[in-house]
Design an enzyme around this catalytic site. Structure first.
Site, PDB file in Angstrom:
ATOM      1  N   TYR A 154     135.908   1.193  41.281  1.00 18.10           N
ATOM      2  CA  TYR A 154     135.040   0.026  41.174  1.00 18.10           C
ATOM      3  C   TYR A 154     135.752  -1.040  40.355  1.00 18.10           C
ATOM      4  CZ  TYR A 154     130.973  -2.861  39.990  1.00 18.10           C
ATOM      5  OH  TYR A 154     130.095  -3.908  39.837  1.00 18.10           O
ATOM      6  N   ASP A 194     143.547  -2.017  36.870  1.00 19.14           N
ATOM      7  CA  ASP A 194     142.246  -2.424  36.342  1.00 19.14           C
ATOM      8  C   ASP A 194     141.916  -1.555  35.133  1.00 19.14           C
ATOM      9  OD1 ASP A 194     139.630  -2.928  35.734  1.00 19.14           O
ATOM     10  OD2 ASP A 194     138.893  -2.807  37.790  1.00 19.14           O
ATOM     11  N   LYS A 198     135.064  -5.005  28.782  1.00 20.47           N
ATOM     12  CA  LYS A 198     134.390  -4.019  27.930  1.00 20.47           C
ATOM     13  C   LYS A 198     134.878  -4.044  26.466  1.00 20.47           C
ATOM     14  CE  LYS A 198     133.208  -1.234  31.939  1.00 20.47           C
ATOM     15  NZ  LYS A 198     131.847  -1.006  32.306  1.00 20.47           N
TER      16      LYS A 198
HETATM   17  N1  PLP Z   1     136.526  -2.775  36.625  1.00 22.59           N
HETATM   18  C1  PLP Z   1     136.161  -1.561  36.171  1.00 22.59           C
HETATM   19  C2  PLP Z   1     137.163  -0.466  36.140  1.00 22.59           C
HETATM   20  C3  PLP Z   1     134.858  -1.340  35.719  1.00 22.59           C
HETATM   21  O1  PLP Z   1     134.510  -0.133  35.265  1.00 22.59           O
HETATM   22  C4  PLP Z   1     133.938  -2.411  35.751  1.00 22.59           C
HETATM   23  C5  PLP Z   1     132.541  -2.206  35.301  1.00 22.59           C
HETATM   24  O2  PLP Z   1     132.077  -1.131  35.119  1.00 22.59           O
HETATM   25  C6  PLP Z   1     134.368  -3.640  36.229  1.00 22.59           C
HETATM   26  C7  PLP Z   1     135.668  -3.803  36.647  1.00 22.59           C
HETATM   27  C8  PLP Z   1     133.420  -4.805  36.263  1.00 22.59           C
HETATM   28  O3  PLP Z   1     133.172  -5.250  34.978  1.00 22.59           O
HETATM   29  P1  PLP Z   1     131.838  -6.103  34.656  1.00 22.59           P
HETATM   30  O4  PLP Z   1     130.700  -5.182  34.850  1.00 22.59           O
HETATM   31  O5  PLP Z   1     132.049  -6.561  33.249  1.00 22.59           O
HETATM   32  O6  PLP Z   1     131.831  -7.237  35.614  1.00 22.59           O
END
Ligand code: PLP
Length: 430
Positions: free
Chosen positions: A149, A244, A272
């Site tokens: 994700y 990511d 985060k």
């Molecule tokens: N990338 C990863 C690996 C994530 O776990 C998340 C959210 O859980 C995101 C991107 C998206 O981040 P946000 O919820 O701050 O938009």
């Protein structure tokens, strides 16, 4: 208008009122209890490793704001930094020293980042990194992995993890077919499929994006050599590698998964932890690519609240406390929790953990990819989830999410949690 005449008291009453205001009563689908049944906990307060619901009930919290909280909830240093920053104004819409302070701390810990751009969420970070990879290569195709994700980005919702997987969706309605067709997906940790795709069409790829440690289908570590092989193939075929680290950054090591696995990606996404619990994201990487971002270059990306002074101050206060010994402590506490969970579940479940991120899958063997994660016994998880909630332990409400420790989960909190796990498991084991 809310229908209730009297003020709601219980979580269920608050949820009923919220459902008249927000789709499904939530502002992010992962907070709903659809996968486990029941209505979400409505929280009033959080401190350390605990949260309190509107009914005053206390829980050990293994959500840690989906990994954003690493020092512990309501950490005094973070709260003080926010208060100090707020006294000077909550948003300038102009450069300020606070964003330089956070960027310096981030870049010092992640040398692979030569330049960074702050945004407001992980979603924005990965969306921007994708656009940059396309701008840099002049190509359009993207490779992602099933169950990973990267935020609610059109092109990246295809076979996505987290709430998309929890809801059993193949992607999202509203994403044009033409956009989804630009995204190719492969099973995580499948070397053969990876080789085949690059051999066939590597020259068409703008980028491969992945979670270096998958945390959005439960916790699934990379097989040894998988990340390195992806790096080599990207280099060979002129595609950018986007790692990511929104979830893993500053959590799995001082320099994130890049440090842990010795990775040299072209671009990195962050979020985060770098916001200390406030809304922040970032993307960055080699200067060569980041110089393409406006105003220096032609790739446009912008944000009214980007580099927000409160978020920058909270992030810097949090990161300043992340010394090497913090990671030793997270590892020790994570290991203690893992050992206890293994003893409780025996051969009925698989415990997968990296540092302070972990998952319990009701599966027969190790979970290497989304298919295995999705085949785990989710009904058993749902029963355990509710039995734990009754005993004051809050997990993410889905079998397909990682659990997060924060630094306030000390030995006593873990041992007490394990006692409750033991009782909950006794009550629900089939
Ligand atoms: N990338 C990863 C690996 C994530 O776990 C998340 C959210 O859980 C995101 C991107 C998206 O981040 P946000 O919820 O701050 O938009």
């Amino acid at each position: 208008m809310p229908k209730t005449a009297v003020s709601p008291q219980t979580s269920a009453e608050w949820h009923a009122q919220a459902a008249e205001l927000f789709p499904g009563g939530v502002n992010s689908p992962v907070r709903a209890f659809g996968a486990v049944g029941g209505t979400p906990l409505v929280l009033r307060r959080a401190e350390g490793c605990r949260v309190w619901d509107v009914e005053g009930r206390e829980y050990f919290d293994y959500v840690s704001s989906w990994g954003a909280i690493l020092l512990g909830h309501a950490h005094p240093a973070v709260n003080e930094a926010i208060a100090r920053a707020a006294a000077d104004g909550t948003s300038f819409g102009a450069p300020h020293p606070g964003e330089v302070a956070l960027a310096e701390a981030v870049l010092e810990r992640m040398p692979v980042l030569e330049r960074v751009r702050f945004v407001n969420s992980g979603t924005e970070a990965s969306q921007s990194a994708l656009r940059l990879a396309r701008a840099a290569t002049g190509r359009t195709k993207i490779l992602k992995f099933e169950g990973h994700y990267h935020g609610a980005v059109d092109a990246l919702l295809v076979k996505a993890g987290s709430g998309v997987a929890t809801l059993g969706l193949p992607g999202s309605a509203g994403v044009p077919e033409a956009v989804a067709a630009e995204t190719w997906t492969l099973p995580f940790n499948d070397f053969e499929a990876l080789e085949n795709l690059f051999a066939r069409s590597g020259e068409m790829l703008a980028a491969a994006i992945l979670e270096p440690i998958a945390g959005n289908m439960g916790l699934v570590p990379p097989e040894p050599g998988f990340l390195e092989r992806l790096r080599a193939l990207c280099t060979q075929h002129g595609a950018l590698m986007i790692v990511d680290e929104v979830m893993t950054g500053f959590r799995v090591a001082r320099g994130g998964a890049c440090e842990r696995y010795g990775l040299q990606p072209d671009l990195v996404c962050l979020g985060k932890v770098i916001g200390g619990g406030l809304p922040v994201g970032a993307y960055g990487g080699r200067k060569e690519w980041m110089d393409l971002v406006a105003p220096l270059g032609p790739m446009y990306q912008a944000g009214t609240l980007s580099g927000n002074p409160l978020a920058m101050a909270a992030g810097r206060a949090a990161i300043d406390r992340l010394t090497p010994s913090v990671y030793e402590r997270l590892e020790a506490c994570g290991a203690r929790f893992e050992t206890g969970l293994r003893m409780i579940f025996g051969d009925r479940a698989v415990v997968q953990r990296i540092g302070s991120m972990l998952s319990v899958f009701f599966a027969a063997g190790p979970v290497r990819d989304f298919r295995a994660a999705d085949a785990s016994d989710k009904a058993q998880f749902a029963k355990l989830f509710h039995a734990l909630l009754e005993r004051g332990v809050a997990l993410p409400p889905s079998a397909l999410e990682a659990w997060f420790l924060n630094l306030a989960h000390d030995e006593a909190a873990i041992d007490e949690s394990l006692t409750r796990f033991e009782a909950a498991w006794k009550a629900v084991r089939a």
